[in-house]
Motif scaffolding. Structure first.
Motif, PDB file in Angstrom:
ATOM      1  N   GLU A   1       0.820  -1.218   0.000  1.00 56.22           N
ATOM      2  CA  GLU A   1       0.000   0.000   0.000  1.00 56.22           C
ATOM      3  C   GLU A   1       0.853   1.266   0.000  1.00 56.22           C
ATOM      4  O   GLU A   1       0.393   2.340  -0.378  1.00 56.22           O
ATOM      5  CB  GLU A   1      -0.910   0.019   1.238  1.00 56.22           C
ATOM      6  CG  GLU A   1      -1.845  -1.165   1.353  1.00 56.22           C
ATOM      7  CD  GLU A   1      -1.309  -2.248   2.271  1.00 56.22           C
ATOM      8  OE1 GLU A   1      -1.988  -2.612   3.243  1.00 56.22           O
ATOM      9  OE2 GLU A   1      -0.177  -2.733   2.002  1.00 56.22           O
ATOM     10  N   GLY A   2       2.103   1.138   0.429  1.00 58.92           N
ATOM     11  CA  GLY A   2       2.971   2.309   0.467  1.00 58.92           C
ATOM     12  C   GLY A   2       3.409   2.796  -0.899  1.00 58.92           C
ATOM     13  O   GLY A   2       3.787   3.959  -1.054  1.00 58.92           O
ATOM     14  N   VAL A   3       3.365   1.927  -1.906  1.00 52.84           N
ATOM     15  CA  VAL A   3       3.835   2.314  -3.246  1.00 52.84           C
ATOM     16  C   VAL A   3       3.017   3.478  -3.813  1.00 52.84           C
ATOM     17  O   VAL A   3       3.587   4.494  -4.242  1.00 52.84           O
ATOM     18  CB  VAL A   3       3.831   1.095  -4.193  1.00 52.84           C
ATOM     19  CG1 VAL A   3       4.193   1.515  -5.612  1.00 52.84           C
ATOM     20  CG2 VAL A   3       4.799   0.028  -3.691  1.00 52.84           C
ATOM     21  N   PRO A   4       1.682   3.414  -3.837  1.00 49.02           N
ATOM     22  CA  PRO A   4       0.930   4.570  -4.336  1.00 49.02           C
ATOM     23  C   PRO A   4       1.024   5.788  -3.428  1.00 49.02           C
ATOM     24  O   PRO A   4       0.909   6.927  -3.904  1.00 49.02           O
ATOM     25  CB  PRO A   4      -0.510   4.051  -4.434  1.00 49.02           C
ATOM     26  CG  PRO A   4      -0.570   2.859  -3.547  1.00 49.02           C
ATOM     27  CD  PRO A   4       0.791   2.254  -3.603  1.00 49.02           C
ATOM     28  N   LEU A   5       1.248   5.591  -2.132  1.00 52.13           N
ATOM     29  CA  LEU A   5       1.418   6.742  -1.244  1.00 52.13           C
ATOM     30  C   LEU A   5       2.710   7.490  -1.554  1.00 52.13           C
ATOM     31  O   LEU A   5       2.765   8.720  -1.475  1.00 52.13           O
ATOM     32  CB  LEU A   5       1.405   6.299   0.213  1.00 52.13           C
ATOM     33  CG  LEU A   5       0.062   5.811   0.763  1.00 52.13           C
ATOM     34  CD1 LEU A   5       0.191   5.496   2.243  1.00 52.13           C
ATOM     35  CD2 LEU A   5      -1.042   6.829   0.543  1.00 52.13           C
ATOM     36  N   ASP A   6       3.760   6.756  -1.915  1.00 50.87           N
ATOM     37  CA  ASP A   6       4.996   7.428  -2.328  1.00 50.87           C
ATOM     38  C   ASP A   6       4.763   8.253  -3.586  1.00 50.87           C
ATOM     39  O   ASP A   6       5.255   9.385  -3.696  1.00 50.87           O
ATOM     40  CB  ASP A   6       6.100   6.398  -2.567  1.00 50.87           C
ATOM     41  CG  ASP A   6       7.389   7.035  -3.037  1.00 50.87           C
ATOM     42  OD1 ASP A   6       7.877   7.956  -2.359  1.00 50.87           O
ATOM     43  OD2 ASP A   6       7.906   6.629  -4.102  1.00 50.87           O
ATOM     44  N   ALA A   7       4.008   7.702  -4.526  1.00 52.88           N
ATOM     45  CA  ALA A   7       3.708   8.464  -5.740  1.00 52.88           C
ATOM     46  C   ALA A   7       2.973   9.752  -5.396  1.00 52.88           C
ATOM     47  O   ALA A   7       3.253  10.816  -5.975  1.00 52.88           O
ATOM     48  CB  ALA A   7       2.878   7.602  -6.698  1.00 52.88           C
ATOM     49  N   TRP A   8       2.034   9.684  -4.449  1.00 56.96           N
ATOM     50  CA  TRP A   8       1.308  10.900  -4.036  1.00 56.96           C
ATOM     51  C   TRP A   8       2.266  11.890  -3.378  1.00 56.96           C
ATOM     52  O   TRP A   8       2.203  13.101  -3.640  1.00 56.96           O
ATOM     53  CB  TRP A   8       0.180  10.528  -3.081  1.00 56.96           C
ATOM     54  CG  TRP A   8      -0.665  11.701  -2.685  1.00 56.96           C
ATOM     55  CD1 TRP A   8      -1.746  12.201  -3.361  1.00 56.96           C
ATOM     56  CD2 TRP A   8      -0.489  12.541  -1.537  1.00 56.96           C
ATOM     57  NE1 TRP A   8      -2.250  13.301  -2.705  1.00 56.96           N
ATOM     58  CE2 TRP A   8      -1.494  13.535  -1.576  1.00 56.96           C
ATOM     59  CE3 TRP A   8       0.418  12.563  -0.483  1.00 56.96           C
ATOM     60  CZ2 TRP A   8      -1.629  14.518  -0.606  1.00 56.96           C
ATOM     61  CZ3 TRP A   8       0.298  13.550   0.497  1.00 56.96           C
ATOM     62  CH2 TRP A   8      -0.711  14.504   0.423  1.00 56.96           C
ATOM     63  N   ALA A   9       3.165  11.398  -2.531  1.00 63.22           N
ATOM     64  CA  ALA A   9       4.121  12.281  -1.862  1.00 63.22           C
ATOM     65  C   ALA A   9       5.061  12.951  -2.853  1.00 63.22           C
ATOM     66  O   ALA A   9       5.572  14.047  -2.592  1.00 63.22           O
ATOM     67  CB  ALA A   9       4.932  11.495  -0.832  1.00 63.22           C
ATOM     68  N   GLN A  10       5.281  12.330  -4.020  1.00 62.51           N
ATOM     69  CA  GLN A  10       6.126  12.918  -5.059  1.00 62.51           C
ATOM     70  C   GLN A  10       5.354  13.874  -5.960  1.00 62.51           C
ATOM     71  O   GLN A  10       5.928  14.445  -6.894  1.00 62.51           O
ATOM     72  CB  GLN A  10       6.766  11.829  -5.913  1.00 62.51           C
ATOM     73  CG  GLN A  10       7.520  10.771  -5.139  1.00 62.51           C
ATOM     74  CD  GLN A  10       8.495  11.347  -4.132  1.00 62.51           C
ATOM     75  OE1 GLN A  10       9.280  12.252  -4.449  1.00 62.51           O
ATOM     76  NE2 GLN A  10       8.444  10.853  -2.908  1.00 62.51           N
TER      77      GLN A  10
END
Length: 420
Positions: free
Chosen positions: A86-95
């Protein structure tokens, strides 16, 4: 007996060595955190804990530490006790992907462990930063509540590189979906009510898929790239670890569990930290946010019985001095006790529990005796001193040699339970 002979030598040490901090405002200046620089040194992974989830003061203190380590010490990754997949799309949002107001929807089904505000800070910071801060999940999916967040993207990957295996992964998803919950607290009891044949079929499918990933790696790499393969394999390993966890928890609750059997989750989290460290470049440095009981460098014991080999123990073994563990605790106030309740939103109820006076021999008792408020202590300077033998975990205590378990400790004079 003179009163002085009853004094705690560690409390006396704290009076002379703990450094006061000035505030808990996560947006205010960070100068008071400069003593943290000496504690951290050149470590590549700095874990920042908490003795309970859902505590306001711990959450804001970790946000301050993240800012300090990113802005002043060059840390480049925030790893969180949150699902790896689940962290993969959250990293994209943070970028910068998507819109600012999408985060609430992305986190709607997740346990509110304090990840939202650090992500919002990261997105603001990254919009202007020369070196962006990445986000990394490290945990099994849904805090052990569901295999689907890991298996669904694995199915997408196999649809591309190995469609012959789709019936297997789809069957695994069917079984996993029948007992999925928001956390292990709700999923584990539901798993025990599955027919034994279903339980065994799920484990067998996951093991076969994992072995096939390894056996035909060259085939998969001929059909897709290395990063995609590594990501899918790590997601599959998350599902395997969570599945093992259901059996371990069932044995624990039944009184038939093997010693430290629930440690599979911590082994997975430690491996995830290393996975991210190896793929984030030679200059990468990670801030790791997780519970004190996960980051400590010594085994976890309750009532004299070994119950877990935590993530921090594995990271310390693998990284040595490149791993630093900072505990967060408090001697007074309220804590968030988690009581199993299958009917509650996340499979547990959160009880706002008043803290009793600290137990003698605890690190909290030492801070109280020393009369210290908001402060930080570098425990590595306390060599030769008889340190505390326990530290709070919610309203109870975990017995551990605190000076061996942690490199530093931050004390807040009181703790309050956050609104959930």
């Amino acid at each position: 007996m003179p009163a002085s002979s009853c004094r705690d030598p560690f409390a006396d040490w704290l009076r002379g060595h703990a450094v006061p901090l000035t505030h808990l405002d996560p947006e205010a200046p960070l100068d008071d955190l400069e003593p943290l620089r000496d504690v951290v040194g050149d470590a590549r992974v700095v874990a920042v804990g908490e003795n309970s989830h859902f505590i306001t003061e711990f959450s804001v203190m970790r946000r301050r530490i993240l800012r300090f380590l990113a802005e002043r010490c060059g840390f480049t990754v925030l790893a969180f006790e949150y699902g790896f997949s689940e962290g993969v799309p959250l990293d994209a949002w943070a970028q910068g992907e998507g819109t600012d107001d999408e985060l609430a929807a992305r986190l709607a089904t997740a346990i509110p462990v304090g990840v939202a505000e650090p992500l919002r800070w990261m997105r603001r910071h990254n919009a202007a930063a020369a070196e962006p801060v990445r986000f990394a999940g490290i945990d099994v999916p849904a805090a052990g509540g569901s295999l689907l967040p890991a298996l669904a993207p694995v199915a997408d990957y196999l649809r591309q590189v190995d469609p012959e295996t789709l019936p297997m992964v789809e069957e695994a998803m069917r079984i996993a979906g029948s007992f999925a919950g928001a956390s292990a607290a709700s999923a584990a009891p539901a798993w025990t009510r599955l027919a034994t044949a279903e339980q065994d079929a799920l484990s067998a499918i996951l093991m076969r898929l994992h072995m096939r990933f390894r056996a035909v790696e060259a085939l998969y790499l001929s059909r897709a790239d290395r990063p995609g393969y590594d990501l899918a394999l790590r997601r599959l390993e998350a599902a395997c670890s969570a599945d093992y966890g259901f059996r371990a928890m069932a044995g624990l609750y039944a009184g038939t569990g093997l010693t430290a059997d629930t440690s599979a989750r911590d082994v997975y989290m430690a491996g995830s930290v290393q996975w991210h460290l190896e793929r984030s470049g030679p200059e990468a440095r990670i801030v790791l946010a997780a519970h004190n009981a996960h980051i400590q460098k010594t085994p976890v014991s309750f009532d004299g019985r070994l119950t877990g080999l935590p993530m921090g123990l594995h990271l310390h073994d693998r990284l040595g001095d490149d791993y630093v563990a900072l505990a967060l605790t408090s001697p007074a106030g309220h804590t968030a006790d988690m009581r199993p309740d299958e009917n509650a939103r996340f499979g547990f109820a959160v009880d706002d529990t008043p803290l009793q006076p600290p137990e003698p021999g605890s690190v909290e008792a030492a801070f109280a005796e020393a009369g210290l408020g908001l402060s930080i202590a570098d425990l590595r300077q306390a060599h030769g001193i008889a340190g505390p033998d326990r530290i709070r975990i919610q309203s109870a205590y975990v017995h551990t040699p605190v000076l061996e378990a942690f490199d530093g400790i931050l004390n807040t004079p009181t703790s309050t339970v956050a609104d959930l």
